[in-house]
Design a protein around this motif. Structure first.
Motif, PDB file in Angstrom:
ATOM      1  N   GLU A 137      12.806  17.904   2.589  1.00  0.00           N
ATOM      2  CA  GLU A 137      13.832  18.147   1.699  1.00  0.00           C
ATOM      3  C   GLU A 137      14.876  17.106   1.894  1.00  0.00           C
ATOM      4  OE1 GLU A 137      14.262  19.328  -1.496  1.00  0.00           O
ATOM      5  OE2 GLU A 137      12.476  20.575  -1.578  1.00  0.00           O
ATOM      6  N   THR A 138      15.291  16.818   3.141  1.00  0.00           N
ATOM      7  CA  THR A 138      16.508  16.012   3.456  1.00  0.00           C
ATOM      8  C   THR A 138      15.690  14.621   3.361  1.00  0.00           C
ATOM      9  OG1 THR A 138      17.377  17.578   5.052  1.00  0.00           O
ATOM     10  CG2 THR A 138      17.867  15.253   5.208  1.00  0.00           C
ATOM     11  N   ALA A 139      14.392  14.441   3.818  1.00  0.00           N
ATOM     12  CA  ALA A 139      13.829  13.036   3.829  1.00  0.00           C
ATOM     13  C   ALA A 139      13.359  12.444   2.493  1.00  0.00           C
ATOM     14  CB  ALA A 139      12.648  13.132   4.714  1.00  0.00           C
ATOM     15  N   VAL A 140      13.215  13.285   1.324  1.00  0.00           N
ATOM     16  CA  VAL A 140      13.197  12.982   0.139  1.00  0.00           C
ATOM     17  C   VAL A 140      14.102  13.048  -0.941  1.00  0.00           C
ATOM     18  CG1 VAL A 140      10.723  13.407   0.565  1.00  0.00           C
ATOM     19  CG2 VAL A 140      11.997  15.185  -0.798  1.00  0.00           C
ATOM     20  N   ALA A 141      15.539  13.624  -0.274  1.00  0.00           N
ATOM     21  CA  ALA A 141      16.506  13.645  -1.249  1.00  0.00           C
ATOM     22  C   ALA A 141      16.953  12.405  -1.946  1.00  0.00           C
ATOM     23  CB  ALA A 141      17.732  14.262  -0.403  1.00  0.00           C
ATOM     24  N   GLU A 142      16.837  11.200  -1.282  1.00  0.00           N
ATOM     25  CA  GLU A 142      17.361   9.916  -2.025  1.00  0.00           C
ATOM     26  C   GLU A 142      16.144   9.150  -2.279  1.00  0.00           C
ATOM     27  OE1 GLU A 142      20.364   9.483  -3.180  1.00  0.00           O
ATOM     28  OE2 GLU A 142      21.132  11.325  -2.593  1.00  0.00           O
ATOM     29  N   PRO A 143      16.204   7.991  -3.173  1.00  0.00           N
ATOM     30  CA  PRO A 143      15.298   7.197  -3.421  1.00  0.00           C
ATOM     31  C   PRO A 143      15.033   6.269  -2.129  1.00  0.00           C
ATOM     32  CG  PRO A 143      16.726   7.141  -5.357  1.00  0.00           C
ATOM     33  CD  PRO A 143      17.182   8.077  -3.960  1.00  0.00           C
ATOM     34  N   ALA A 144      13.726   6.209  -1.760  1.00  0.00           N
ATOM     35  CA  ALA A 144      13.375   5.468  -0.514  1.00  0.00           C
ATOM     36  C   ALA A 144      12.444   4.206  -0.857  1.00  0.00           C
ATOM     37  CB  ALA A 144      12.425   6.102   0.440  1.00  0.00           C
ATOM     38  N   TYR A 145      12.708   3.143  -0.160  1.00  0.00           N
ATOM     39  CA  TYR A 145      12.140   1.789  -0.712  1.00  0.00           C
ATOM     40  C   TYR A 145      10.885   1.743   0.195  1.00  0.00           C
ATOM     41  CZ  TYR A 145      16.205   0.194  -3.321  1.00  0.00           C
ATOM     42  OH  TYR A 145      17.315   0.262  -4.361  1.00  0.00           O
ATOM     43  N   ARG A 146      10.644   2.482   1.141  1.00  0.00           N
ATOM     44  CA  ARG A 146       9.324   2.427   2.004  1.00  0.00           C
ATOM     45  C   ARG A 146       9.036   3.938   2.007  1.00  0.00           C
ATOM     46  NH1 ARG A 146       8.189  -2.315   4.833  1.00  0.00           N
ATOM     47  NH2 ARG A 146       9.789  -4.087   4.860  1.00  0.00           N
ATOM     48  N   VAL A 147       7.822   4.212   1.631  1.00  0.00           N
ATOM     49  CA  VAL A 147       7.399   5.710   1.735  1.00  0.00           C
ATOM     50  C   VAL A 147       7.010   5.783   3.373  1.00  0.00           C
ATOM     51  CG1 VAL A 147       6.526   6.196  -0.487  1.00  0.00           C
ATOM     52  CG2 VAL A 147       5.276   5.095   1.218  1.00  0.00           C
ATOM     53  N   GLU A 148       6.696   4.885   4.038  1.00  0.00           N
ATOM     54  CA  GLU A 148       6.404   5.199   5.372  1.00  0.00           C
ATOM     55  C   GLU A 148       7.770   5.615   6.183  1.00  0.00           C
ATOM     56  OE1 GLU A 148       6.614   0.634   4.795  1.00  0.00           O
ATOM     57  OE2 GLU A 148       6.142   2.343   3.705  1.00  0.00           O
ATOM     58  N   ILE A 169      -1.687   6.004  -2.304  1.00  0.00           N
ATOM     59  CA  ILE A 169      -0.736   5.644  -1.235  1.00  0.00           C
ATOM     60  C   ILE A 169      -1.123   6.300  -0.102  1.00  0.00           C
ATOM     61  CG2 ILE A 169       1.578   5.134  -0.467  1.00  0.00           C
ATOM     62  CD1 ILE A 169       2.339   5.067  -3.435  1.00  0.00           C
ATOM     63  N   ILE A 170      -1.113   6.002   0.992  1.00  0.00           N
ATOM     64  CA  ILE A 170      -1.371   6.676   2.426  1.00  0.00           C
ATOM     65  C   ILE A 170      -0.033   6.196   3.316  1.00  0.00           C
ATOM     66  CG2 ILE A 170      -2.745   7.071   4.226  1.00  0.00           C
ATOM     67  CD1 ILE A 170      -5.133   5.597   2.738  1.00  0.00           C
ATOM     68  N   ALA A 171       0.679   7.025   3.687  1.00  0.00           N
ATOM     69  CA  ALA A 171       1.611   6.758   4.679  1.00  0.00           C
ATOM     70  C   ALA A 171       1.480   7.664   5.783  1.00  0.00           C
ATOM     71  CB  ALA A 171       3.243   6.638   4.016  1.00  0.00           C
ATOM     72  N   SER A 172       2.283   7.429   7.034  1.00  0.00           N
ATOM     73  CA  SER A 172       2.288   8.293   8.113  1.00  0.00           C
ATOM     74  C   SER A 172       3.317   7.769   9.142  1.00  0.00           C
ATOM     75  CB  SER A 172       0.890   8.463   8.753  1.00  0.00           C
ATOM     76  OG  SER A 172       0.637   7.254   9.323  1.00  0.00           O
ATOM     77  N   ALA A 173       3.777   8.552   9.944  1.00  0.00           N
ATOM     78  CA  ALA A 173       4.467   8.304  11.081  1.00  0.00           C
ATOM     79  C   ALA A 173       4.352   9.231  12.293  1.00  0.00           C
ATOM     80  CB  ALA A 173       6.092   8.392  10.639  1.00  0.00           C
ATOM     81  N   VAL A 216      -1.889  -0.408   7.803  1.00  0.00           N
ATOM     82  CA  VAL A 216      -1.352  -1.272   8.874  1.00  0.00           C
ATOM     83  C   VAL A 216      -0.315  -0.070   9.301  1.00  0.00           C
ATOM     84  CG1 VAL A 216       0.123  -3.410   9.097  1.00  0.00           C
ATOM     85  CG2 VAL A 216      -1.400  -3.406   7.430  1.00  0.00           C
ATOM     86  N   LYS A 217      -0.328  -0.216  10.799  1.00  0.00           N
ATOM     87  CA  LYS A 217       0.500   0.464  11.507  1.00  0.00           C
ATOM     88  C   LYS A 217       1.299  -0.428  12.619  1.00  0.00           C
ATOM     89  CE  LYS A 217      -1.292   3.384  14.527  1.00  0.00           C
ATOM     90  NZ  LYS A 217      -2.134   4.241  14.966  1.00  0.00           N
ATOM     91  N   SER A 218       2.638  -0.081  12.774  1.00  0.00           N
ATOM     92  CA  SER A 218       3.606  -0.908  13.578  1.00  0.00           C
ATOM     93  C   SER A 218       4.553   0.006  14.135  1.00  0.00           C
ATOM     94  CB  SER A 218       4.002  -1.953  13.169  1.00  0.00           C
ATOM     95  OG  SER A 218       5.115  -1.638  12.188  1.00  0.00           O
ATOM     96  N   ASP A 219       5.192  -0.469  15.363  1.00  0.00           N
ATOM     97  CA  ASP A 219       6.710  -0.031  15.711  1.00  0.00           C
ATOM     98  C   ASP A 219       7.564   0.035  14.577  1.00  0.00           C
ATOM     99  OD1 ASP A 219       5.456   0.707  17.930  1.00  0.00           O
ATOM    100  OD2 ASP A 219       6.039  -1.324  19.013  1.00  0.00           O
ATOM    101  N   GLU A 270       5.115   3.719  12.410  1.00  0.00           N
ATOM    102  CA  GLU A 270       5.052   4.088  10.760  1.00  0.00           C
ATOM    103  C   GLU A 270       3.771   3.209  10.537  1.00  0.00           C
ATOM    104  OE1 GLU A 270       9.653   4.484  10.108  1.00  0.00           O
ATOM    105  OE2 GLU A 270       8.587   3.291   8.749  1.00  0.00           O
ATOM    106  N   GLU A 271       3.072   3.825   9.247  1.00  0.00           N
ATOM    107  CA  GLU A 271       1.814   3.254   8.815  1.00  0.00           C
ATOM    108  C   GLU A 271       1.873   3.430   7.391  1.00  0.00           C
ATOM    109  OE1 GLU A 271      -2.775   3.382   9.787  1.00  0.00           O
ATOM    110  OE2 GLU A 271      -2.045   5.555   9.192  1.00  0.00           O
ATOM    111  N   ILE A 272       1.564   2.383   6.636  1.00  0.00           N
ATOM    112  CA  ILE A 272       1.414   2.382   5.154  1.00  0.00           C
ATOM    113  C   ILE A 272       0.038   1.704   4.975  1.00  0.00           C
ATOM    114  CG2 ILE A 272       2.458  -0.019   5.167  1.00  0.00           C
ATOM    115  CD1 ILE A 272       2.770   2.868   2.488  1.00  0.00           C
TER     116      ILE A 272
END
Length: 308
Positions: free
Chosen positions: A74-85, A132-136, A204-207, A145-147
Motif C-alpha cells: 500500500e505504501t509502495a503504490v500510494a503515489e504514481p511511479a515512473y518505473r514499476v520496477e 509488464i513484468i517487474a521484480s526486485a 533486463v535486470k541491473s543494480d 531491479e528487473e523490468i
C-alpha cells in the motif's frame, strides 16, 4: 484472563533446512504509472512477495506477514511511479527492514499494459496489449531491479518459405519464364510459408533500476518477430501484415538474436553487467509441438558478440 498463545512459527522445525522463498502470491493492487504532463496509467497488478527463511525458524508467520505485505505494498503504490520496477524495489527494501530473520526479500509483479496505436494500412485507432513484468530483490548488499515485457506477434518459417520458392521456380520455368524474370519476381513477391503466433519475452535486470524505457522495451520485443499484429485489422491491414511477415521470415532462434541486437542498439546506457533474458516461443501451425529458444547474457557479453 487472557492466555498468551505460543508463537509456533518461531519454533525450531523438525527438519532444519532453510528456504529461499516463503511468502504469498496472487496479491492484487492498483499501481499508477506516472507520465509527464499526463494523467497516470492505472494498472491492476498482481504481486508475489517472498522472504527467505533460516533453518532454525519453523515458519514465516503468514497471517502476520500478510499485514506487513499489505502495509508495504500500500505504501509502495500510494503515489504514481515512473518505473514499476521501483515499486517492487521499494517494497522489497521495506520487507527486508521489517523481518529481523530475513537476509533477502523478493517482490515480483505482472500487469496488463494497454497502448494506443494505429493500424498499419487503414490507419484506424486501436489498442495493443503487453504484459509488464517487474521484480526486485533486496539484500544487505543492495537491491537489484528487473523490468520486462511479454508480447505477441507473428512469425513465418524460412524453411517452409524456401521450399515454396523452389517449387515456384520450377513452375515458372515450365511456363517458359526466363531465370532473370523469375528471380526478380521471387525477390518482389515473398512466397508462402507456414506462419505462427509468436510470444516474445524480454527482461533486463541491473543494480537499481535498469536504464531502459518500458515502451522502448516493448517495441524491441515486438519488432524482433516477423511482423507486428493488431487487435483491429481491416482487409488492407491483413494484407499488410501478411506481406510484411513473409518478407521478413524468421526462425525462433532469429527472434531471440534480434532481441539481443535490439537491446544493444536501443539501450546504450545499460551497464555491461546488466543481465538480459530473451525468450521466443512459437505456436506452430503445422505441428502439434511448439518451438522455443532463449538466451540469458550480460549486456557486455552481447556487445562483445555483436562486435565480432
Amino acid at each position: 484472563m487472557s492466555q498468551q498463545l505460543p508463537d509456533v512459527q518461531a519454533a525450531q522445525p523438525d527438519v532444519t533446512v532453510g528456504l529461499n522463498h516463503v511468502g504469498v502470491t496472487g496479491v492484487e493492487k492498483l499501481v499508477k504509472l506516472g507520465r509527464e504532463n499526463k494523467r497516470p496509467i492505472v494498472l491492476m497488478a498482481t504481486f508475489e512477495v517472498f522472504v527467505d527463511l533460516p533453518s532454525w525458524r519453523k515458519g514465516a508467520d503468514m497471517s502476520r506477514n500478510m499485514e506487513v505485505v499489505d502495509e508495504t505494498l500500500e505504501t509502495a503504490v500510494a503515489e504514481p511511479a515512473y518505473r514499476v520496477e521501483d515499486v517492487c524495489g521499494d517494497a522489497a527494501e521495506r520487507l527486508l527492514d521489517k523481518h529481523e530473520y530475513t537476509t533477502e526479500a523478493t517482490v515480483e509483479m505482472e500487469a496488463e499494459y494497454v497502448t494506443r496505436e494505429q493500424t498499419p494500412a487503414s490507419d484506424k485507432e486501436t489498442q495493443g496489449t503487453a504484459t509488464i513484468i517487474a521484480s526486485a530483490c533486496a539484500t544487505e548488499e543492495g537491491t537489484t531491479e528487473e523490468i520486462g515485457a511479454k508480447v505477441t506477434g507473428m512469425t513465418v518459417c524460412p524453411c517452409s518459405q524456401g521450399m515454396s520458392a523452389s517449387r515456384a521456380r520450377e513452375t515458372l520455368a515450365e511456363l517458359g519464364v526466363d531465370d532473370e524474370t523469375t528471380e526478380q519476381f521471387l525477390e518482389e513477391v515473398p512466397q508462402a510459408g507456414h506462419s505462427q503466433r509468436g510470444h516474445a519475452t524480454l527482461r533486463v535486470k541491473s543494480d537499481g533500476a535498469p536504464e531502459v524505457d518500458l515502451r522502448d522495451l516493448i517495441d524491441v520485443a515486438r519488432d524482433s518477430m516477423s511482423a507486428r499484429i493488431y487487435n483491429l485489422a481491416k482487409r488492407p491491414d491483413e494484407d499488410h501484415m501478411t506481406e510484411a511477415a513473409h518478407a521478413n521470415a524468421k526462425f525462433v532462434e532469429d527472434c531471440v538474436r534480434d532481441q539481443a541486437e535490439g537491446v544493444v542498439s536501443e539501450f546504450p546506457d545499460l551497464a555491461d553487467d546488466a543481465v538480459v533474458t530473451m525468450k521466443q516461443s512459437n505456436d506452430e501451425s503445422i505441428h502439434q509441438h511448439n518451438a522455443h529458444a532463449e538466451r540469458v547474457a550480460t549486456v557486455g557479453q552481447l556487445r562483445s558478440e555483436l562486435d565480432d
